[in-house]
Design a protein around this motif. Structure first.
Motif, mmCIF file in Angstrom:
data_model
loop_
_atom_site.group_PDB
_atom_site.id
_atom_site.type_symbol
_atom_site.label_atom_id
_atom_site.label_comp_id
_atom_site.label_asym_id
_atom_site.label_seq_id
_atom_site.Cartn_x
_atom_site.Cartn_y
_atom_site.Cartn_z
ATOM 1 N N THR A 164 0.808 -1.208 -0.095
ATOM 2 C CA THR A 164 0.041 0.123 0.108
ATOM 3 C C THR A 164 0.624 1.414 -0.071
ATOM 4 N N CYS A 172 -11.273 -2.400 9.092
ATOM 5 C CA CYS A 172 -10.790 -1.704 7.783
ATOM 6 C C CYS A 172 -12.069 -1.327 7.024
ATOM 7 N N LYS A 207 -6.620 0.563 5.273
ATOM 8 C CA LYS A 207 -5.964 -0.663 4.894
ATOM 9 C C LYS A 207 -5.301 -1.506 5.995
#
Length: 315
Positions: A12, A286, A292
């Motif tokens: 991410t 989440c 995330k």
């Protein structure tokens, strides 16, 4: 911040331990603004400190020294915690329990956490425990980053959020059944900060404990698990990097003349038929928080190396 790129999640790109740009005392009032604005911020910070510090200390002594150990009444403890948060600058509240807005009273009762239930929450700051205390008056559990359960009082949970994650418990970790028995006896829920250390709120760390002991027989028959998200606006109140001391953090909070808002969203209890309850709870956090999860290489234990690098880079 490229020097800290090894603590960014590979999938991410999120760095969960980096402090927010405005989360230092200097940046709060003195960075990248015109001189009149900076001077005005300094004046307002001084006024805020003069007004807030005596009130915060007085109410803190009253809350932790008298109300918590002596007064068993939950409404009194709740009002005292909310008043303390207000003095510290948390003025705006948005607390919701999914399913509790339905008109059918029986459904409302079933949807709300009860004594012995477990609330699994993300972990952001020393104020998290005080916020949950104002909402639920719970027992707090923060595991070591090696996966041992540790039970905390409200003050202990606050101080734990000002420190580095703990490697191991100094005593024999209590079994979950004993913690639940204590919660039932005191009519409390259990708030479980399973990341084991505060983050900046941009992502969720891997769980320090990845499965409830005897999960198949425990969840549902003996307790329910509620995922919960806590979030601050603006987010500069978080402590992904431990402050120099509790006094330093208190001064940073009370010197800010602008207010914070807090949002707590407790999801409906999990249906974990054939699923891992902890993983399901993290997935739900989440989802409701629109954040995330980061990889296993960014667990609470890796924060120790990050903090060393951070302090070295700023020395």
């Amino acid at each position: 911040m490229e020097k800290f790129s090894q603590w960014r999640d590979k999938g991410t790109g999120i760095a969960p331990f980096l402090p927010h740009p405005s989360s230092t005392f200097a940046n709060t009032a003195l960075v990248s603004s015109p001189v009149p604005v900076r001077l005005g911020n300094v004046v307002l910070a001084v006024i805020s400190s003069i007004l807030k510090i005596p009130l915060a200390l007085a109410l803190g002594i009253l809350h932790f020294g008298i109300i918590l150990p002596i007064i068993p009444s939950y409404p009194v403890r709740r009002v005292s915690a909310r008043l303390l948060l207000t003095i510290l600058g948390v003025w705006y509240w948005n607390v919701s329990i999914d399913g509790a807005r339905r008109s059918v009273s029986r459904k409302n009762a079933l949807s709300s956490p009860k004594a012995g239930d477990i609330i699994i929450s993300n972990f952001l700051s020393p104020l998290d425990a005080l916020v949950y205390s104002a909402v639920l008056d719970p027992i707090f559990v923060i595991p070591t980053y090696t996966g041992e359960i540790m039970v905390y009082t409200l003050l202990g949970a606050i101080l734990a959020a000002l420190d580095l994650p703990v490697a191991a418990s100094s005593s024999t970790p209590p079994p979950l059944a004993d913690i639940q028995a204590k919660a039932l006896a005191s009519q409390k829920v259990i708030v479980f900060f399973n990341e084991a250390t505060p983050t900046n709120g941009r992502a969720l760390l891997p769980p320090a404990i990845d499965q409830v002991p005897d999960e198949a027989n425990y969840i549902g028959s003996k307790c329910r698990i509620f995922p919960s998200l806590i979030k601050y606006s603006p987010p500069d109140i978080t402590t992904p990097i431990p402050p120099r001391s509790a006094v330093h953090y208190l001064c940073r909070v009370v010197c800010r003349w602008k207010a914070w808002g807090v949002r707590v969203r407790i999801a409906e209890p999990l249906d974990v038929s054939g699923k891992n309850a902890i993983i399901s709870a993290f997935d739900e956090i989440c989802r409701i928080g629109r954040i995330k999860r980061v990889g296993q290489d960014l667990s609470a234990g890796s924060k120790l190396d990050f903090v060393k690098a951070w302090k070295k880079g700023r020395s």
